[in-house]
Design a protein around this motif. Structure first.
Motif, PDB file in Angstrom:
ATOM      1  N   ALA A 135      36.095 -29.059  92.680  1.00  0.00           N
ATOM      2  CA  ALA A 135      37.089 -28.315  92.156  1.00  0.00           C
ATOM      3  C   ALA A 135      37.155 -26.870  92.587  1.00  0.00           C
ATOM      4  N   GLN A 136      36.009 -26.322  92.923  1.00  0.00           N
ATOM      5  CA  GLN A 136      36.259 -24.920  93.665  1.00  0.00           C
ATOM      6  C   GLN A 136      37.188 -24.916  94.840  1.00  0.00           C
ATOM      7  N   GLY A 137      36.897 -25.803  95.774  1.00  0.00           N
ATOM      8  CA  GLY A 137      37.580 -25.938  96.887  1.00  0.00           C
ATOM      9  C   GLY A 137      39.088 -26.313  96.845  1.00  0.00           C
ATOM     10  N   GLU A 138      39.214 -27.011  95.605  1.00  0.00           N
ATOM     11  CA  GLU A 138      40.840 -27.323  95.413  1.00  0.00           C
ATOM     12  C   GLU A 138      41.473 -26.003  94.889  1.00  0.00           C
ATOM     13  N   ALA A 139      40.839 -25.326  93.923  1.00  0.00           N
ATOM     14  CA  ALA A 139      41.378 -24.125  93.367  1.00  0.00           C
ATOM     15  C   ALA A 139      41.619 -23.183  94.420  1.00  0.00           C
ATOM     16  N   ALA A 140      40.606 -23.020  95.451  1.00  0.00           N
ATOM     17  CA  ALA A 140      40.959 -22.128  96.621  1.00  0.00           C
ATOM     18  C   ALA A 140      42.192 -22.331  97.256  1.00  0.00           C
ATOM     19  N   ALA A 141      42.341 -23.867  97.516  1.00  0.00           N
ATOM     20  CA  ALA A 141      43.375 -24.304  98.646  1.00  0.00           C
ATOM     21  C   ALA A 141      44.443 -24.065  97.637  1.00  0.00           C
ATOM     22  N   ILE A 142      44.552 -24.187  96.529  1.00  0.00           N
ATOM     23  CA  ILE A 142      45.884 -23.988  95.869  1.00  0.00           C
ATOM     24  C   ILE A 142      46.358 -22.581  95.790  1.00  0.00           C
ATOM     25  N   THR A 143      45.157 -21.744  95.792  1.00  0.00           N
ATOM     26  CA  THR A 143      45.383 -20.015  95.579  1.00  0.00           C
ATOM     27  C   THR A 143      46.138 -19.971  97.077  1.00  0.00           C
ATOM     28  N   ALA A 144      45.308 -20.308  98.098  1.00  0.00           N
ATOM     29  CA  ALA A 144      45.749 -20.028  99.585  1.00  0.00           C
ATOM     30  C   ALA A 144      47.244 -20.432  99.714  1.00  0.00           C
ATOM     31  N   VAL A 145      47.625 -21.557  99.148  1.00  0.00           N
ATOM     32  CA  VAL A 145      48.931 -22.133  99.194  1.00  0.00           C
ATOM     33  C   VAL A 145      49.876 -21.411  98.559  1.00  0.00           C
ATOM     34  N   ALA A 146      49.609 -20.997  97.322  1.00  0.00           N
ATOM     35  CA  ALA A 146      50.332 -19.860  96.366  1.00  0.00           C
ATOM     36  C   ALA A 146      50.582 -18.639  97.041  1.00  0.00           C
ATOM     37  N   ASP A 147      49.575 -18.074  97.526  1.00  0.00           N
ATOM     38  CA  ASP A 147      49.618 -16.699  98.467  1.00  0.00           C
ATOM     39  C   ASP A 147      50.412 -16.725  99.721  1.00  0.00           C
ATOM     40  N   ALA A 148      50.232 -17.880 100.451  1.00  0.00           N
ATOM     41  CA  ALA A 148      51.252 -18.070 101.569  1.00  0.00           C
ATOM     42  C   ALA A 148      52.740 -18.259 101.232  1.00  0.00           C
ATOM     43  N   THR A 149      53.063 -18.816 100.103  1.00  0.00           N
ATOM     44  CA  THR A 149      54.152 -19.206  99.687  1.00  0.00           C
ATOM     45  C   THR A 149      54.708 -17.844  99.108  1.00  0.00           C
ATOM     46  N   ALA A 150      54.083 -17.008  98.351  1.00  0.00           N
ATOM     47  CA  ALA A 150      54.511 -15.841  97.870  1.00  0.00           C
ATOM     48  C   ALA A 150      54.910 -14.830  98.961  1.00  0.00           C
ATOM     49  N   GLN A 151      54.060 -14.742 100.210  1.00  0.00           N
ATOM     50  CA  GLN A 151      54.074 -14.011 101.304  1.00  0.00           C
ATOM     51  C   GLN A 151      55.396 -14.446 102.033  1.00  0.00           C
ATOM     52  N   ALA A 152      55.667 -15.804 102.341  1.00  0.00           N
ATOM     53  CA  ALA A 152      57.035 -16.251 102.789  1.00  0.00           C
ATOM     54  C   ALA A 152      58.201 -15.787 102.039  1.00  0.00           C
ATOM     55  N   ILE A 153      57.956 -16.009 100.669  1.00  0.00           N
ATOM     56  CA  ILE A 153      59.397 -15.753  99.916  1.00  0.00           C
ATOM     57  C   ILE A 153      59.560 -14.413  99.994  1.00  0.00           C
ATOM     58  N   GLU A 154      58.410 -13.525 100.140  1.00  0.00           N
ATOM     59  CA  GLU A 154      58.674 -11.906 100.174  1.00  0.00           C
ATOM     60  C   GLU A 154      59.336 -11.663 101.513  1.00  0.00           C
ATOM     61  N   ARG A 155      58.761 -12.140 102.528  1.00  0.00           N
ATOM     62  CA  ARG A 155      59.502 -11.944 103.849  1.00  0.00           C
ATOM     63  C   ARG A 155      60.793 -12.195 104.023  1.00  0.00           C
ATOM     64  N   ILE A 156      61.248 -13.646 103.331  1.00  0.00           N
ATOM     65  CA  ILE A 156      62.773 -13.941 103.493  1.00  0.00           C
ATOM     66  C   ILE A 156      63.286 -12.880 102.525  1.00  0.00           C
ATOM     67  N   ALA A 157      62.878 -12.624 101.585  1.00  0.00           N
ATOM     68  CA  ALA A 157      63.717 -11.499 100.791  1.00  0.00           C
ATOM     69  C   ALA A 157      63.842 -10.298 101.644  1.00  0.00           C
ATOM     70  N   ILE A 158      62.875  -9.818 102.109  1.00  0.00           N
ATOM     71  CA  ILE A 158      63.119  -8.680 103.060  1.00  0.00           C
ATOM     72  C   ILE A 158      64.058  -8.948 104.286  1.00  0.00           C
ATOM     73  N   ALA A 159      63.738 -10.037 104.846  1.00  0.00           N
ATOM     74  CA  ALA A 159      64.891 -10.414 106.123  1.00  0.00           C
ATOM     75  C   ALA A 159      66.366 -10.704 105.461  1.00  0.00           C
ATOM     76  N   ILE A 160      66.661 -11.201 104.085  1.00  0.00           N
ATOM     77  CA  ILE A 160      67.988 -11.253 103.688  1.00  0.00           C
ATOM     78  C   ILE A 160      68.604  -9.873 103.664  1.00  0.00           C
ATOM     79  N   ARG A 161      67.866  -8.933 103.119  1.00  0.00           N
ATOM     80  CA  ARG A 161      68.448  -7.506 103.052  1.00  0.00           C
ATOM     81  C   ARG A 161      68.749  -7.033 104.352  1.00  0.00           C
ATOM     82  N   GLN A 162      68.174  -7.415 105.465  1.00  0.00           N
ATOM     83  CA  GLN A 162      68.416  -6.907 106.821  1.00  0.00           C
ATOM     84  C   GLN A 162      69.826  -7.050 107.102  1.00  0.00           C
ATOM     85  N   PRO A 163      70.317  -6.414 108.137  1.00  0.00           N
ATOM     86  CA  PRO A 163      71.883  -6.879 108.660  1.00  0.00           C
ATOM     87  C   PRO A 163      71.918  -8.077 109.232  1.00  0.00           C
ATOM     88  N   GLY A 164      72.759  -8.996 108.795  1.00  0.00           N
ATOM     89  CA  GLY A 164      72.971 -10.287 109.254  1.00  0.00           C
ATOM     90  C   GLY A 164      72.200 -11.288 108.495  1.00  0.00           C
TER      91      GLY A 164
END
Length: 194
Positions: A110-139
């Motif tokens: 259970a702890q391993g699954e929770a850590a994996a879910i947290t890692a995926v959620a963190d990676a997804t949040a970082q990816a969305i944040e980077r996409i949002a930053i990229a959209i604001r750039q020219p082009g």
């Protein structure tokens, strides 16, 4: 008098040393009283040879054998009882150990699954944040439009590739562009924060 003495002595063999001393003292006293009229004083009484009848010897031997067999049966019974207790205790401890192991394995999983879910959620949040930053750039908006269009074409291509699926394509391709326009409006709303 002789048979009476044998019976007293055969019973006396089974008693402790102290009881034998008491019996011997009583025999000396009884003989001393009987011999008093003859002027004899009895100081000590000693048996040199005692030969009880065969029936008595056989009965004594049977009693001794029965007592030994009884003790052997009791010892065997106690041994079986202790063996069963040991087996039951061992099984209980093994069950507890297995249960504790399974519990710890479930916790670890259970702890391993929770850590994996947290890692995926963190990676997804970082990816969305980077996409949002990229959209604001020219082009950035044009890149999003291109990506949405590519996804739409890929989706239509997959649906069309399936022979069992009936594909309905809009007659007016402007509907596809309207879909892309709607997606871009959403991107614009996110970009302006409103």
């Amino acid at each position: 008098m002789r048979l009476e003495t044998c019976a007293i002595l055969s019973r006396g063999n089974e008693r402790s040393s102290q009881e034998r001393d008491i019996i011997n003292a009583q025999i000396v006293q009884a003989i001393d009283e009987a011999a008093l009229n003859w002027g004899v004083k009895v100081l000590r009484y000693e048996i040199k040879d005692l030969t009880p009848p065969k029936e008595i010897l056989h009965a004594m031997q049977a009693q001794i054998t029965a007592e030994r067999e009884k003790r052997a049966l009791i010892a065997a019974s106690e041994g079986r009882r202790q063996e069963q207790i040991n087996i039951a205790t061992g099984e209980r401890e093994a069950f507890i150990a297995r249960s504790e192991g399974e519990k710890q394995a479930a916790i670890n999983s259970a702890q391993g699954e929770a850590a994996a879910i947290t890692a995926v959620a963190d990676a997804t949040a970082q990816a969305i944040e980077r996409i949002a930053i990229a959209i604001r750039q020219p082009g950035g908006e044009q890149a999003v439009q291109l990506k949405v269009a590519e996804r739409a074409v890929d989706a239509y291509g997959k649906v069309a590739a399936d022979a069992t699926t009936t594909l309905i394509i809009p007659g007016n391709m402007s509907e596809v562009s309207a879909l892309i326009g709607s997606a871009m409006k959403m991107v614009g709303t996110i970009k302006t924060g409103g």
